[in-house]
Design an enzyme around this catalytic site. Structure first.
Site, PDB file in Angstrom:
ATOM      1  N   ASN A 236      35.168  46.918  15.658  1.00 24.37           N
ATOM      2  CA  ASN A 236      35.505  48.183  14.926  1.00 24.37           C
ATOM      3  C   ASN A 236      37.006  47.939  14.863  1.00 24.37           C
ATOM      4  O   ASN A 236      37.403  48.116  16.340  1.00 24.37           O
ATOM      5  CB  ASN A 236      35.070  49.372  15.210  1.00 24.37           C
ATOM      6  CG  ASN A 236      35.261  50.576  14.717  1.00 24.37           C
ATOM      7  OD1 ASN A 236      36.443  50.648  14.445  1.00 24.37           O
ATOM      8  ND2 ASN A 236      34.201  51.236  14.198  1.00 24.37           N
TER       9      ASN A 236
ATOM     10  N   HIS B  16      34.596  48.537  10.375  1.00 25.51           N
ATOM     11  CA  HIS B  16      33.813  48.702  11.230  1.00 25.51           C
ATOM     12  C   HIS B  16      33.209  47.498  11.737  1.00 25.51           C
ATOM     13  O   HIS B  16      33.754  46.317  11.443  1.00 25.51           O
ATOM     14  CB  HIS B  16      32.352  49.405  10.609  1.00 25.51           C
ATOM     15  CG  HIS B  16      32.541  51.014  10.329  1.00 25.51           C
ATOM     16  ND1 HIS B  16      31.471  51.749   9.870  1.00 25.51           N
ATOM     17  CD2 HIS B  16      33.886  51.482   9.857  1.00 25.51           C
ATOM     18  CE1 HIS B  16      32.092  52.907   9.742  1.00 25.51           C
ATOM     19  NE2 HIS B  16      33.229  52.824   9.629  1.00 25.51           N
TER      20      HIS B  16
ATOM     21  N   GLU C 150      30.507  45.850  12.047  1.00 26.50           N
ATOM     22  CA  GLU C 150      29.560  45.006  10.837  1.00 26.50           C
ATOM     23  C   GLU C 150      30.288  44.563  10.036  1.00 26.50           C
ATOM     24  O   GLU C 150      30.308  43.438   9.480  1.00 26.50           O
ATOM     25  CB  GLU C 150      28.346  46.099  10.526  1.00 26.50           C
ATOM     26  CG  GLU C 150      27.539  46.513  11.580  1.00 26.50           C
ATOM     27  CD  GLU C 150      28.049  47.998  12.127  1.00 26.50           C
ATOM     28  OE1 GLU C 150      26.902  48.658  12.644  1.00 26.50           O
ATOM     29  OE2 GLU C 150      29.112  48.159  12.188  1.00 26.50           O
TER      30      GLU C 150
ATOM     31  N   CYS D 219      26.006  52.640  10.580  1.00 26.33           N
ATOM     32  CA  CYS D 219      25.997  53.947   9.810  1.00 26.33           C
ATOM     33  C   CYS D 219      25.764  53.560   8.441  1.00 26.33           C
ATOM     34  O   CYS D 219      25.339  52.615   8.166  1.00 26.33           O
ATOM     35  CB  CYS D 219      27.622  54.376  10.050  1.00 26.33           C
ATOM     36  SG  CYS D 219      28.755  53.221   9.031  1.00 26.33           S
TER      37      CYS D 219
ATOM     38  N   CYS E 291      27.696  51.016   6.830  1.00 29.93           N
ATOM     39  CA  CYS E 291      27.027  49.601   6.992  1.00 29.93           C
ATOM     40  C   CYS E 291      25.666  49.300   6.622  1.00 29.93           C
ATOM     41  O   CYS E 291      25.432  48.207   6.458  1.00 29.93           O
ATOM     42  CB  CYS E 291      27.481  49.458   8.713  1.00 29.93           C
ATOM     43  SG  CYS E 291      29.284  49.548   9.125  1.00 29.93           S
TER      44      CYS E 291
ATOM     45  N   ASP F 265      35.248  58.905  13.109  1.00 34.81           N
ATOM     46  CA  ASP F 265      34.634  57.617  12.788  1.00 34.81           C
ATOM     47  C   ASP F 265      33.252  57.809  11.920  1.00 34.81           C
ATOM     48  O   ASP F 265      33.006  56.931  11.181  1.00 34.81           O
ATOM     49  CB  ASP F 265      34.251  56.802  14.077  1.00 34.81           C
ATOM     50  CG  ASP F 265      33.869  55.353  13.965  1.00 34.81           C
ATOM     51  OD1 ASP F 265      34.670  54.548  13.203  1.00 34.81           O
ATOM     52  OD2 ASP F 265      32.700  54.690  14.204  1.00 34.81           O
TER      53      ASP F 265
END
Length: 255
Positions: A150, A161, A163, A188, A191, A251
């Site tokens: 991240n 992020h 990912e 999240c 992602c 975030d």
């Protein structure tokens, strides 16, 4: 007398080397099994090194130093480790010596190995002032395709992020169905959408206790989500959330 002195010097060297190995392994939050799997030795061998009963084969020293985030010079007692060579140690061996065995392993076994190293990504991110989430993408043979963490704070980019950083660093792929996405924290919704859009078949999660994200949704779509319930990842994220509530809420899109 000479033989006695040599034996004593050897024992002192082995004890000092073992102490250094244990110190660096604990700093990196790796287990003896993590180190053993990367080097393709037994955990018992690593334990003997750390107890000063034996020394690693000289051909393993370079790989061992990289796994522990240091140099062979430091392992041999010549100088202190550098504090800024994290990128060279994260998932350092690119499954060095591991790829050949992965043909017989299940995705969970690959993920268990990978998860031990992702902690290094998150530790480094903390020192940069960002969100401690790391991710990596592997093929089914255990070959590293891309890794990232991240960087939304560092790059002033809310789309970066862990990912998505790993996804970008992996470059274009003809298909993602047989790729394995490993992430320290449950993805999240943003992602999770990436996983759905590009059809990843397997997602490995280190921590879903602090944040569940889209895990259940992905499972409902047939994605193989493996939750490692990693104490390392859970504790690190819990500490971060407790100490940085404003940044954490930013975030995840909470007010």
């Amino acid at each position: 007398m000479t033989c006695g002195f040599l034996q004593r010097d050897r024992n002192m060297f082995l004890e000092d080397l073992g102490q250094r190995l244990r110190e660096r392994r604990e700093v990196q939050r790796l287990t003896q099994l993590d180190v053993a799997q990367v080097l393709q030795v037994s955990p018992q061998a690593v334990s003997k090194w750390e107890r000063g009963e034996n020394a690693p084969d000289i051909v393993l020293l370079s790989a061992l130093a990289r796994v522990l985030g240091t140099t062979t010079d430091w392992l041999l007692g010549r100088h202190q480790p550098s504090g800024d060579d994290f990128d060279g140690t994260v998932l350092v061996s690119s499954v060095q010596g591991f790829t050949a065995r992965c043909e017989q392993l299940q995705p969970r076994e690959i993920a268990m190995w990978a998860n031990g190293f992702l902690g290094q990504v998150t530790e480094a991110t903390l020192t940069e002032g960002g969100i401690p989430v790391g991710a990596a993408i592997f093929d089914q043979n255990g070959q590293l395709i891309g890794k990232g963490h991240n960087r939304r704070v560092q790059n002033d980019d809310p789309s970066t992020h862990g990912e998505t950083d790993a996804f970008r660093n992996a470059g274009r792929q003809r298909s993602y169905r047989n790729l394995i996405l490993v992430t320290t924290l449950a993805p999240c919704w943003y992602c999770s959408g990436l996983v759905r859009q590009f059809g990843f078949g397997t997602v490995v999660v280190g921590d879903s206790q602090n944040f569940q994200g889209g895990v259940q949704w992905l499972r409902s779509l047939g994605v193989n989500v493996i939750d490692l319930n990693s104490r390392q990842c859970i504790d690190m994220m819990a500490d971060f959330i407790r100490n940085n509530p404003t940044l954490w809420n930013e975030d995840i899109g909470e007010q």
